[in-house]
Scaffold this motif. Structure first.
Motif, PDB file in Angstrom:
ATOM      1  N   ARG A 143       0.851  -1.187   0.000  1.00 49.24           N
ATOM      2  CA  ARG A 143       0.000   0.000   0.000  1.00 49.24           C
ATOM      3  C   ARG A 143       0.890   1.240   0.000  1.00 49.24           C
ATOM      4  N   LEU A 144       0.747   2.036  -1.016  1.00 48.68           N
ATOM      5  CA  LEU A 144       1.578   3.227  -1.143  1.00 48.68           C
ATOM      6  C   LEU A 144       0.853   4.429  -0.555  1.00 48.68           C
ATOM      7  N   LYS A 145       1.550   5.169   0.284  1.00 54.84           N
ATOM      8  CA  LYS A 145       1.008   6.393   0.846  1.00 54.84           C
ATOM      9  C   LYS A 145       1.891   7.541   0.422  1.00 54.84           C
ATOM     10  N   TYR A 146       1.315   8.551  -0.160  1.00 50.49           N
ATOM     11  CA  TYR A 146       2.132   9.667  -0.621  1.00 50.49           C
ATOM     12  C   TYR A 146       1.344  10.962  -0.467  1.00 50.49           C
ATOM     13  N   ASP A 147       2.073  12.058  -0.390  1.00 45.85           N
ATOM     14  CA  ASP A 147       1.499  13.393  -0.325  1.00 45.85           C
ATOM     15  C   ASP A 147       2.038  14.209  -1.486  1.00 45.85           C
ATOM     16  N   LYS A 148       1.173  14.905  -2.141  1.00 46.31           N
ATOM     17  CA  LYS A 148       1.575  15.757  -3.250  1.00 46.31           C
ATOM     18  C   LYS A 148       2.123  17.069  -2.698  1.00 46.31           C
ATOM     19  N   VAL A 149       3.326  17.392  -3.080  1.00 40.90           N
ATOM     20  CA  VAL A 149       3.985  18.606  -2.600  1.00 40.90           C
ATOM     21  C   VAL A 149       4.296  19.507  -3.787  1.00 40.90           C
ATOM     22  N   TYR A 228      14.371  20.457   5.048  1.00 40.57           N
ATOM     23  CA  TYR A 228      13.904  19.082   4.959  1.00 40.57           C
ATOM     24  C   TYR A 228      13.704  18.475   6.341  1.00 40.57           C
TER      25      TYR A 228
END
Length: 255
Positions: A143-149, A228
């Protein structure tokens, strides 16, 4: 000695690649010229991802090796990976046990893979049989979890500074990088270089300090800083809230 009759070919082939140090891990990729930040997260005390760490010195691997070798009356202390494998092959036993000892290193490696998979995915039920493990891994979809930045433009009259720092080993060899852009995203200045050995947090802090020194030298004082490091971001924001000296040079802090 690796090609044991009765063992699945995939197990023997994997052990052969392990013996030749040809597995595509970070230490092998670095020899090919691909350098990257490296950390193996399956351990309580993460180290650089290397063949030796994954399959011999990590907590998971060490427990598996100890479990099997203790029953074969082989002392693991002071042995290298290759020596431990060779010990299994050369330990004097009765003839009927020789094939068992010959296959033991491959069994240990497969058990180590099983243990590492289990530790990395705590909610994943790992089968006991090697062929079932292979089938599970081949069919597994993470399961891929990502946030658009999105990179935002600074306001008119402001500049934007992006910083980053990294270290290999923590503490270890460290480097920093930062870039300065104006309100239309044109690059004003960029720099990357190695610094003295330290920790990840120290390198992140040095990157921020050096970028702000350069901004001062270039006579920029309306600065939007993006780091970062979440830790450094929180420290800067807290100092800005309490009004520490020098904390007013930032318009906004973002992760």
């Amino acid at each position: 000695m690796i090609w044991v009759k009765g063992l699945p070919f995939k197990i023997s082939f994997f052990l052969w690649k392990l013996w030749k140090a040809k597995l595509p891990l970070d230490d092998f990729l670095r020899k090919l010229g691909y350098s990257m930040p490296s950390k193996y997260w399956c351990c309580a005390n993460p180290k650089e991802e290397s063949l030796l760490h994954l399959f011999f010195t990590s907590n998971a691997a060490r427990s598996v090796w100890t479990y099997f070798l203790r029953r074969a009356r082989i002392a693991l202390d002071w042995l290298s990976l290759h020596q431990a494998i060779t010990k299994c092959w050369t330990t004097p036993v009765v003839p009927r046990l020789k094939p068992v000892l010959q296959a033991l290193p491959a069994c240990i490696v497969s058990s180590t893979v099983q243990s590492l998979v289990q530790r990395k995915n705590l909610g994943l039920r790992v089968p006991q049989k090697w062929l079932d493990i292979l089938t599970m891994i081949e069919q597994y979809t993470p399961r891929l979890k990502y946030d658009k930045v999105l990179w935002e433009f600074p306001s008119r009259g402001w500049i934007k500074v992006n910083t980053d720092g990294a270290c290999r080993g923590n503490p270890g060899r460290s480097s920093i990088g930062f870039c300065i852009r104006d309100e239309v995203c044109d690059l004003i200045y960029a720099e990357k270089r190695e610094i003295s050995e330290g920790t990840n947090n120290e390198s992140e802090a040095v990157a921020i300090v050096e970028s702000l020194k350069m901004c001062k030298n270039l006579n920029y004082f309306q600065i939007w800083l993006q780091t970062y490091s979440m830790l450094l971001k929180n420290i800067i924001e807290e100092s800005w809230k309490v009004g520490l000296p020098g904390s007013g040079v930032w318009r906004h802090h973002d992760h």
